[in-house]
Enzyme design. Structure first.
Site, PDB file in Angstrom:
ATOM      1  N   LYS A   1       0.688  -1.164  -0.038  1.00  0.00           N
ATOM      2  CA  LYS A   1       0.011   0.078   0.128  1.00  0.00           C
ATOM      3  C   LYS A   1       0.967   1.255  -0.081  1.00  0.00           C
ATOM      4  O   LYS A   1       0.736   2.023  -0.478  1.00  0.00           O
ATOM      5  CB  LYS A   1      -0.972   0.183   1.228  1.00  0.00           C
TER       6      LYS A   1
ATOM      7  N   GLN B   1      -4.936  -1.684   9.389  1.00  0.00           N
ATOM      8  CA  GLN B   1      -4.943  -3.139   8.861  1.00  0.00           C
ATOM      9  C   GLN B   1      -5.483  -4.239   9.714  1.00  0.00           C
ATOM     10  O   GLN B   1      -5.100  -3.960  10.915  1.00  0.00           O
ATOM     11  CB  GLN B   1      -3.749  -3.280   8.501  1.00  0.00           C
TER      12      GLN B   1
ATOM     13  N   ASP C   1     -11.349   2.688   3.837  1.00  0.00           N
ATOM     14  CA  ASP C   1     -11.687   1.317   3.897  1.00  0.00           C
ATOM     15  C   ASP C   1     -13.342   1.219   3.653  1.00  0.00           C
ATOM     16  O   ASP C   1     -13.659  -0.021   3.088  1.00  0.00           O
ATOM     17  CB  ASP C   1     -11.379   0.532   5.051  1.00  0.00           C
TER      18      ASP C   1
END
Ligand code: GUN
Length: 283
Positions: free
Chosen positions: A52, A96, A119
């Site tokens: 990422k 994460q 997200d």
């Protein structure tokens, strides 16, 4: 024999479009910024986070990785999120998953400002997706929709069967297919006569987390088969939830693993970070 949808190529094209828009934002005087928080040392998560960070750099974005030790308390993590919520360099915040067991995942995800929730896991954003008015789309399902679109596959009126009902993939996937005018069925581990349902799918999206679970006899001739699975075989090889060889013989389109949906997920994270920056700098 099916057309193989090349996720790597579609991801590259989409990332080039995003990089051009980042350059445009920089011309306007701001740079989109992403913060990724990782707690502990899960090796798979470390690889994802590194990828990422690298993808942000390649797109011209600013990014920070905040690596916290396994023993981090929930309060400590919440205070890091509070700081990032107020940091004007940061447009998107991603924690994460999975988190260590002593940390309440729901509390943590709910602490991220909805307008920085790249997200799209915050209840405000899941609610906006549900009513068809989203700011951000969850990365993996959004990536699937881009792959369908760029492959010229129209969802309208098609029977779309989603196998899996997770909050990250199955449920939002169903919402996006519905918003694109598909007729949607969601199946899961308790579904009776699963093969009968999957055989009725024009578009089959599989996200159940079991290697080679969908076999050729479970799909219809000419179906579009999208494999979201990412399983590690005993020999270390990556494999999806779909048995590729037998399904590719019958499908009209199919995604491989690796090189299918995977590369699209980070691409859509970049897209969401770009969208967040645009929201934050709207005149
Ligand atoms: N872990 C596995 N998939 C994801 C994802 O899409 N987002 C986050 N934050 N963590 C993950």
């Amino acid at each position: 024999m099916a057309v193989i949808i090349d996720g790597k190529k579609i991801a590259q094209e989409t990332r080039a479009e995003i990089a051009a828009q980042v350059a445009e934002q920089k011309n306007q005087g701001f740079t989109p910024g992403l913060a990724v928080i990782i707690v502990g040392e899960n090796p798979a998560s470390q690889v994802y986070v590194r990828n990422k960070h690298k993808a942000c750099g390649e797109a011209g974005m600013y990014s920070e990785v905040i690596a916290l030790p396994e023993a981090t308390t929930e309060e400590e993590l919440l205070s890091v999120i509070a700081r990032l919520n107020d940091d004007t360099k940061i447009d998107g915040i991603l924690v994460q998953l999975p988190l260590p067991k002593h940390i309440n995942e729901t509390q943590v995800l709910n602490a991220i400002r909805p307008d920085k929730d790249v997200d799209a896991f915050h209840p405000v954003n899941t609610g906006k997706i549900m009513i068809g008015n989203p700011d951000f789309l969850p990365c993996t399902p959004a990536g699937v929709m881009v792959m369908l679109k760029k492959s010229g596959i129209d969802v309208t009126g098609k029977h779309c069967v989603v196998v899996g009902r997770s909050n990250i993939v199955g449920k939002p996937m169903a919402m996006l297919l519905l918003a694109a005018n598909g007729t949607v069925t969601v199946c899961h581990s308790k579904t009776q006569n699963l093969a009968e349902v999957t055989r009725s799918a024009d578009i089959l999206v599989v996200a159940i987390g079991r290697a080679d679970f969908i076999t050729g006899d479970m799909i219809k001739e000419g179906a579009v088969v999208i494999d979201v699975g990412m399983n590690r075989r005993a020999d270390g090889k990556l494999t999806g939830d779909v048995e590729f060889a037998s399904c590719a013989e019958k499908a009209s389109y199919i995604t491989p693993v690796p090189g299918g949906v995977g590369p699209m997920t980070i691409t859509m994270l970049l897209q969401n970070t770009l969208t967040a920056a645009a929201l934050h700098h709207k005149q």
